[in-house]
Scaffold this motif. Sequence first.
Motif, PDB file in Angstrom:
ATOM      1  N   ALA A 146      -9.914  -2.343 -10.184  1.00 27.15           N
ATOM      2  CA  ALA A 146      -9.271  -1.041  -9.981  1.00 27.15           C
ATOM      3  C   ALA A 146      -7.993  -1.142  -9.169  1.00 27.15           C
ATOM      4  O   ALA A 146      -7.570  -0.180  -8.554  1.00 27.15           O
ATOM      5  N   GLY A 147      -7.369  -2.302  -9.129  1.00 28.34           N
ATOM      6  CA  GLY A 147      -6.115  -2.448  -8.392  1.00 28.34           C
ATOM      7  C   GLY A 147      -5.039  -1.547  -8.967  1.00 28.34           C
ATOM      8  O   GLY A 147      -5.173  -0.996 -10.052  1.00 28.34           O
ATOM      9  N   THR A 148      -3.940  -1.409  -8.235  1.00 26.68           N
ATOM     10  CA  THR A 148      -2.880  -0.487  -8.646  1.00 26.68           C
ATOM     11  C   THR A 148      -1.560  -1.189  -8.925  1.00 26.68           C
ATOM     12  O   THR A 148      -0.505  -0.637  -8.691  1.00 26.68           O
ATOM     13  N   GLY A 149      -1.602  -2.416  -9.422  1.00 26.90           N
ATOM     14  CA  GLY A 149      -0.386  -3.125  -9.786  1.00 26.90           C
ATOM     15  C   GLY A 149       0.141  -4.021  -8.688  1.00 26.90           C
ATOM     16  O   GLY A 149      -0.233  -3.901  -7.529  1.00 26.90           O
ATOM     17  N   THR A 150       1.043  -4.932  -9.055  1.00 26.27           N
ATOM     18  CA  THR A 150       1.547  -5.911  -8.092  1.00 26.27           C
ATOM     19  C   THR A 150       2.298  -5.276  -6.932  1.00 26.27           C
ATOM     20  O   THR A 150       2.278  -5.803  -5.826  1.00 26.27           O
ATOM     21  N   ASP A 180       2.881  -2.880  -0.357  1.00 28.36           N
ATOM     22  CA  ASP A 180       3.196  -1.538   0.152  1.00 28.36           C
ATOM     23  C   ASP A 180       2.690  -1.269   1.564  1.00 28.36           C
ATOM     24  O   ASP A 180       2.867  -0.187   2.090  1.00 28.36           O
ATOM     25  N   ALA A 181       2.041  -2.250   2.205  1.00 23.68           N
ATOM     26  CA  ALA A 181       1.531  -2.154   3.577  1.00 23.68           C
ATOM     27  C   ALA A 181       0.456  -1.092   3.733  1.00 23.68           C
ATOM     28  O   ALA A 181       0.191  -0.638   4.833  1.00 23.68           O
ATOM     29  N   ASP A 182      -0.179  -0.688   2.642  1.00 23.86           N
ATOM     30  CA  ASP A 182      -1.249   0.305   2.682  1.00 23.86           C
ATOM     31  C   ASP A 182      -2.550  -0.378   2.298  1.00 23.86           C
ATOM     32  O   ASP A 182      -2.722  -0.787   1.147  1.00 23.86           O
ATOM     33  N   PRO A 183      -3.509  -0.519   3.242  1.00 26.13           N
ATOM     34  CA  PRO A 183      -4.758  -1.219   2.921  1.00 26.13           C
ATOM     35  C   PRO A 183      -5.642  -0.462   1.925  1.00 26.13           C
ATOM     36  O   PRO A 183      -6.581  -1.025   1.384  1.00 26.13           O
ATOM     37  N   GLY A 196       4.056 -10.419   7.306  1.00 27.85           N
ATOM     38  CA  GLY A 196       2.676 -10.078   7.643  1.00 27.85           C
ATOM     39  C   GLY A 196       1.833 -10.132   6.385  1.00 27.85           C
ATOM     40  O   GLY A 196       2.301  -9.828   5.288  1.00 27.85           O
ATOM     41  N   MET A 197       0.558 -10.528   6.539  1.00 24.93           N
ATOM     42  CA  MET A 197      -0.306 -10.685   5.391  1.00 24.93           C
ATOM     43  C   MET A 197      -1.739 -10.303   5.750  1.00 24.93           C
ATOM     44  O   MET A 197      -2.189 -10.564   6.857  1.00 24.93           O
TER      45      MET A 197
END
Length: 74
Positions: free
Chosen positions: A28-32, A37-40, A69-70
Amino acid sequence: MQKLLARPGNIASEGVVISADGLAQDGAGTGTAAATDADPVTYWDEVNEQPLYRLAVAFESPRSIGALGMAGWA
């Protein structure tokens, strides 16, 4: 007191995010772009059990990167 390092901004949205391995999205990911986008709450969901995952961000012109950051999940 002088601040030596301010929290950097997220410049990834100024470029195009690419799955450098060419992996198709699953789940259910939302694309690369969700990977940067820094939104967990949003996320990039890739093919499971791969030995390596690579993402690239392509900018129109060279950019200087001062911090990276990762976050990840096992």
